[in-house]
Design a protein around this motif. Sequence first.
Motif, short mmCIF file in Angstrom:
data_model
loop_
_atom_site.label_atom_id
_atom_site.label_comp_id
_atom_site.label_asym_id
_atom_site.label_seq_id
_atom_site.Cartn_x
_atom_site.Cartn_y
_atom_site.Cartn_z
N GLU A 56 -6.17 1.92 2.59
CA GLU A 56 -5.84 1.23 3.84
C GLU A 56 -6.02 2.09 5.09
O GLU A 56 -6.11 1.55 6.20
CB GLU A 56 -4.39 0.72 3.75
CG GLU A 56 -3.92 -0.13 4.91
CD GLU A 56 -3.43 0.69 6.09
OE1 GLU A 56 -3.37 0.12 7.21
OE2 GLU A 56 -3.13 1.88 5.91
N GLN A 57 -6.12 3.39 4.97
CA GLN A 57 -6.05 4.31 6.10
C GLN A 57 -7.33 4.31 6.95
O GLN A 57 -8.10 5.27 6.95
CB GLN A 57 -5.74 5.71 5.60
CG GLN A 57 -4.44 5.81 4.82
CD GLN A 57 -3.24 5.95 5.71
OE1 GLN A 57 -2.94 7.02 6.22
NE2 GLN A 57 -2.53 4.85 5.91
N ALA B 183 -0.96 9.34 2.44
CA ALA B 183 -1.18 8.39 3.53
C ALA B 183 -0.32 8.76 4.73
O ALA B 183 0.67 9.50 4.61
CB ALA B 183 -0.83 6.96 3.09
N LEU C 71 -6.15 9.71 -0.81
CA LEU C 71 -5.80 8.90 0.36
C LEU C 71 -5.90 7.42 0.00
O LEU C 71 -6.93 6.96 -0.50
CB LEU C 71 -6.73 9.21 1.52
CG LEU C 71 -6.36 8.61 2.88
CD1 LEU C 71 -5.16 9.35 3.47
CD2 LEU C 71 -7.55 8.66 3.84
N VAL C 72 -4.83 6.66 0.28
CA VAL C 72 -4.87 5.23 -0.04
C VAL C 72 -5.91 4.54 0.84
O VAL C 72 -6.20 4.96 1.96
CB VAL C 72 -3.49 4.58 0.12
CG1 VAL C 72 -2.44 5.26 -0.75
CG2 VAL C 72 -3.04 4.57 1.57
N LEU D 90 4.74 8.56 -1.71
CA LEU D 90 4.72 8.35 -0.27
C LEU D 90 6.12 8.25 0.33
O LEU D 90 6.27 7.95 1.50
CB LEU D 90 3.92 7.08 0.06
CG LEU D 90 2.46 7.07 -0.41
CD1 LEU D 90 1.80 5.75 -0.03
CD2 LEU D 90 1.69 8.24 0.17
N ASP E 266 0.82 -1.21 0.00
CA ASP E 266 0.00 0.00 0.00
C ASP E 266 0.85 1.26 0.00
O ASP E 266 0.39 2.33 -0.42
CB ASP E 266 -0.91 0.03 1.23
CG ASP E 266 -2.00 -1.03 1.18
OD1 ASP E 266 -2.68 -1.14 0.15
OD2 ASP E 266 -2.14 -1.77 2.17
N TYR E 267 2.10 1.15 0.50
CA TYR E 267 2.94 2.34 0.67
C TYR E 267 4.15 2.34 -0.25
O TYR E 267 5.11 3.07 -0.02
CB TYR E 267 3.40 2.43 2.13
CG TYR E 267 2.25 2.44 3.10
CD1 TYR E 267 1.12 3.21 2.86
CD2 TYR E 267 2.27 1.65 4.25
CE1 TYR E 267 0.05 3.20 3.72
CE2 TYR E 267 1.20 1.65 5.13
CZ TYR E 267 0.09 2.42 4.86
OH TYR E 267 -0.98 2.41 5.72
#
Length: 374
Positions: free
Chosen positions: A122-123, A91, A119-120, A39, A33-34
């Motif tokens: 997963e947050q 993120a 915003l991804v 990021l 995800d990152y």
Amino acid sequence: MRSRNSEITIHRPEGLSTELRRAWHRAMDDSPDYANPFLAPEFAAGVGRYRAGARVAVLHEHAEPVGFLPYERNSFGVGRAIGLGLSDAQALVHRPGVTWDTQELLKACGLSVFEFDHLVEEQKPFGRHVTGTFASPVIDLKDGDGDDSYAEWLRGAYPGLAKTTLKKERRLARDLGEMRFVFDERDPRALPTLMRWKSAQYRRTGRMDRFARPWIVDLVNHLYQVREEHFTGVLSVVYAGDRPVAAHFGPRSRTVFAPWFTAYDPELRYYSPGLIMHLRMAQAAGRDGVRLMDLGRGDKEWKDWLKTRELRVGEGFATRPHPVAAAHRLWRRPVRGLRNTVLAHPGLREPADRLLKTVGTLRTSSGRADSRAG
């Protein structure tokens, strides 16, 4: 709630210690995800060189850095994701299992509101502050076989586009000279050409000219020089003979490549140079170890042609009870709502595009007249 063994410290992104940068890189490596280069600490540090309000909140657990939120803050305590309007991924980058209290985070950052638009997914702690989610198309890239020709790769990856694209490339080669593609062009003369083309495109289409803002020009010039494992500024150019036809600049990490600024010589638009550029980049990036090409949020026909699937990104406002936060939401939400309504409905989007192009034509014509009068 955070425990007594937790704390949040605030830093300038360009002033982060080597230890903190390494911890940030480890958090990127721990989760796909990152892995996006937007990021990375290098992107935040680049923005920090030219934006006085740039900061990074570092979350610590038992004195160990475990999370990183890059943001920008103005004098009224209004915050936004770092590079908002430029970044295609936002993120709080963190180690697995780390969570946070959003109200405590905003308080530590001195923010009444924190605005984001990519915003991804997963947050989770920001979840209740998301006002809408949107598709972000991506291309899953396969291992590149160095023995395959571009034409063979294109026929295998995009059989529907291959015939038309290869025909246009052959015509371009006949008209101007042999086609040549450089994925990582280090000739610095190509970057100003890209910016000039892109500025002209913004004006023609009635969009805000990002390269009319000196800090964005300075940022792109700086990022072009960054060549690190988790962030490298990649300039790609398609040539016909010795003439540049199309160019692109964007960042990559070890596994993710993020198309950012693409432009082409407007005299050659009938050859579809922008599409040629993206197809050439997809093949070259796959050969160079990239596994995902993140095309970014936005409805574009060429993205629908090339994508293999979609991620979801969110926009919204994380807020604390504060008059400034309420005023900011009242000001920004109608603007966003109108924009999203237009973008979501082709029947509205096409007339809006025509209107912007008309404005761009009038603006360009006016500028030429002023130049002649001067």
